[in-house]
Design a protein around this motif. Structure first.
Motif, short mmCIF file in Angstrom:
data_model
loop_
_atom_site.label_atom_id
_atom_site.label_comp_id
_atom_site.label_asym_id
_atom_site.label_seq_id
_atom_site.Cartn_x
_atom_site.Cartn_y
_atom_site.Cartn_z
N ARG A 229 46.07 51.32 28.99
CA ARG A 229 44.72 51.31 29.37
C ARG A 229 44.61 50.65 30.97
NH1 ARG A 229 40.49 49.46 24.77
NH2 ARG A 229 39.33 49.69 26.85
N GLU A 230 44.16 51.53 31.83
CA GLU A 230 44.17 50.95 33.20
C GLU A 230 42.86 50.40 33.48
OE1 GLU A 230 45.45 54.04 36.00
OE2 GLU A 230 47.14 54.53 34.69
N LEU A 231 42.77 49.29 34.13
CA LEU A 231 41.59 48.49 34.43
C LEU A 231 41.15 48.67 35.88
CD1 LEU A 231 42.75 45.25 32.49
CD2 LEU A 231 41.04 47.02 31.67
N PRO A 232 40.32 49.39 36.22
CA PRO A 232 39.98 49.84 37.51
C PRO A 232 39.38 48.43 38.28
CG PRO A 232 38.84 51.43 36.24
CD PRO A 232 39.53 50.25 35.32
N GLY A 233 40.04 48.44 39.56
CA GLY A 233 39.66 47.10 40.44
C GLY A 233 40.13 45.93 39.92
N VAL A 234 41.02 45.85 39.11
CA VAL A 234 41.45 44.38 38.48
C VAL A 234 42.89 44.39 38.86
CG1 VAL A 234 42.05 43.45 36.38
CG2 VAL A 234 40.15 44.81 36.41
N GLY A 235 43.10 43.04 39.26
CA GLY A 235 44.48 42.55 39.87
C GLY A 235 45.30 41.88 38.57
N HIS A 236 45.96 40.89 39.10
CA HIS A 236 47.23 40.74 38.02
C HIS A 236 46.61 39.52 36.99
CE1 HIS A 236 51.25 40.21 36.79
NE2 HIS A 236 51.23 38.82 37.07
N TYR A 237 45.51 38.63 37.21
CA TYR A 237 45.42 37.50 36.61
C TYR A 237 44.29 37.60 35.74
CZ TYR A 237 49.04 35.38 39.31
OH TYR A 237 50.37 35.02 39.68
N ALA A 238 43.23 38.43 36.11
CA ALA A 238 41.94 38.28 35.47
C ALA A 238 41.90 38.74 34.03
CB ALA A 238 40.87 39.42 36.08
N PRO A 239 42.94 39.68 33.51
CA PRO A 239 42.87 39.94 32.18
C PRO A 239 43.39 38.81 31.02
CG PRO A 239 44.17 41.79 33.46
CD PRO A 239 43.62 40.35 34.43
N VAL A 240 43.84 37.93 31.75
CA VAL A 240 44.26 36.51 30.89
C VAL A 240 43.35 35.42 31.33
CG1 VAL A 240 46.60 37.36 30.32
CG2 VAL A 240 46.26 35.95 32.43
N THR A 241 42.10 35.61 31.78
CA THR A 241 41.39 34.51 32.36
C THR A 241 40.04 34.62 31.39
OG1 THR A 241 42.23 34.57 34.63
CG2 THR A 241 40.06 33.55 34.00
N PRO A 242 39.82 33.45 30.55
CA PRO A 242 38.66 33.79 29.69
C PRO A 242 37.45 33.84 30.40
CG PRO A 242 40.23 32.26 28.86
CD PRO A 242 40.79 32.73 30.10
N GLY A 243 36.43 34.63 30.18
CA GLY A 243 35.19 34.86 30.83
C GLY A 243 35.08 36.21 31.63
N SER A 244 36.37 36.62 31.89
CA SER A 244 36.27 37.89 32.68
C SER A 244 36.04 39.11 31.87
CB SER A 244 37.68 38.10 33.47
OG SER A 244 38.81 38.32 32.82
N PRO A 245 35.40 40.03 32.49
CA PRO A 245 35.21 41.24 31.77
C PRO A 245 36.63 41.92 31.15
CG PRO A 245 34.00 41.25 33.48
CD PRO A 245 34.68 40.27 33.82
N SER A 246 37.59 41.78 32.03
CA SER A 246 38.91 42.30 31.48
C SER A 246 39.59 41.56 30.39
CB SER A 246 39.88 42.65 32.65
OG SER A 246 40.00 41.44 33.23
N CYS A 247 39.38 40.35 30.24
CA CYS A 247 40.11 39.45 29.34
C CYS A 247 39.05 39.58 28.01
CB CYS A 247 39.83 38.03 29.58
SG CYS A 247 40.50 36.99 28.38
N ASP A 248 37.82 40.15 28.15
CA ASP A 248 37.04 40.48 27.02
C ASP A 248 37.64 41.57 26.36
OD1 ASP A 248 35.43 38.33 27.33
OD2 ASP A 248 33.86 39.56 28.45
N VAL A 249 38.41 42.68 27.12
CA VAL A 249 39.00 43.96 26.48
C VAL A 249 40.10 43.35 25.99
CG1 VAL A 249 40.18 46.01 27.25
CG2 VAL A 249 37.79 45.23 28.51
N LEU A 250 40.96 42.36 26.41
CA LEU A 250 42.29 41.79 25.68
C LEU A 250 41.81 41.32 24.52
CD1 LEU A 250 44.85 39.82 27.59
CD2 LEU A 250 43.81 39.15 25.32
N VAL A 251 40.82 40.52 24.50
CA VAL A 251 40.46 39.77 23.24
C VAL A 251 40.08 40.85 22.03
CG1 VAL A 251 38.99 38.08 22.35
CG2 VAL A 251 40.09 37.60 24.42
N GLY A 252 39.20 41.83 22.72
CA GLY A 252 38.81 42.83 21.79
C GLY A 252 39.98 43.59 20.89
#
Length: 260
Positions: A229-252
């Protein structure tokens, strides 16, 4: 949040203390922090046991504390969480010690949290170098892992070494000298996809630290068991930062039942 803002946003979060910590060896880094499930607006939802593996290019300068807010976030969703530490390069780690510690840490987490979830087999979540370690650990023949969520992983070790990522971090991990090609092959997830263990990879298209191409190469090698799953416009750290939209994807993805 821009890509440049992602690292300070994650590292600016206050570490969250665990409910307890267990040791799985005598070295100070052979530890697993445990976060017990907490209700979030009601009774805790049944969910899997989660083992988190942090990144930092396998170096001692980076420890597990920056993933403690994510561990607490998942516990708040009703999941038992183990945040594993391991020996790293510069403090007794490197091959094979780092790999041995990850295996022992997963086993210790399963033992410590036995009975805490109706789904006792762990979901392994690893970020960056921790994603590499998660993919490798899930491929061991006796692994208890039921699925892997690898976030911005160093999924193709040979390619990472060829690119000289993080000033030669792969060479530091494996050690130079005779036998290096064999050690590289043995530690490269792209050569050892986990049999029967589904893998989901989350990777930002704008990741400046671990190129998306590494995850694409891994997914191309094991298309039957890997979802990228590619996250458009996202860098390295946002997916593991609570509160970010990409982290919401991870948690889901972590919270979903293993059977779906």
């Amino acid at each position: 949040m821009t890509v440049a803002d992602e690292e300070p946003a994650l590292l600016g979060l206050a570490p969250v203390a665990p409910d307890r910590t267990v040791a799985y060896g005598s070295h100070p880094d052979q530890l697993v922090d445990l976060y017990v499930p907490r209700a979030s607006g009601g009774a805790p939802a049944p969910g899997p046991l989660v083992v988190l593996l942090h990144g930092g290019f396998w170096r001692a300068a980076y420890d597990r504390r920056h993933l403690s807010p994510l561990a607490a976030e998942l516990a708040g969703r009703g999941l038992p969480v183990a945040l594993a530490e391991y020996r790293r390069v510069g403090a007794g780690g490197g091959a094979p010690q780092t790999f041995e510690d990850v295996t022992a840490g997963i086993d210790a987490a399963c033992a410590a949290l036995a009975g805490a979830s109706p789904d006792p087999s762990p979901v392994l979540v690893g970020h960056s170098a921790g994603g590499h370690l998660a993919l490798l650990a899930a491929a061991r023949p006796d692994t208890p892992v039921t699925r892997v969520l690898a976030v911005s992983p160093v999924a193709d070790l040979a390619r990472a070494h060829a690119l000289g990522l993080s000033d030669g971090a792969v060479g530091e991990l494996l050690g130079a000298g005779p036998g290096f090609p064999e050690r590289l092959a043995a530690a490269d997830p792209v050569r050892h996809p986990p049999a029967g263990v589904p893998v989901t990879i989350l990777h930002g298209t704008d990741d400046p630290d671990v190129p998306l191409d590494l995850s694409r190469r891994y997914a191309a090698q094991s298309p039957a068991t890997t979802v990228l799953r590619e996250l458009p416009g996202v860098g390295h750290y946002a997916p593991v930062t609570p509160g970010s939209p990409s982290c919401d994807v991870l948690v889901g993805l972590v919270c979903r039942p293993s059977s779906t």
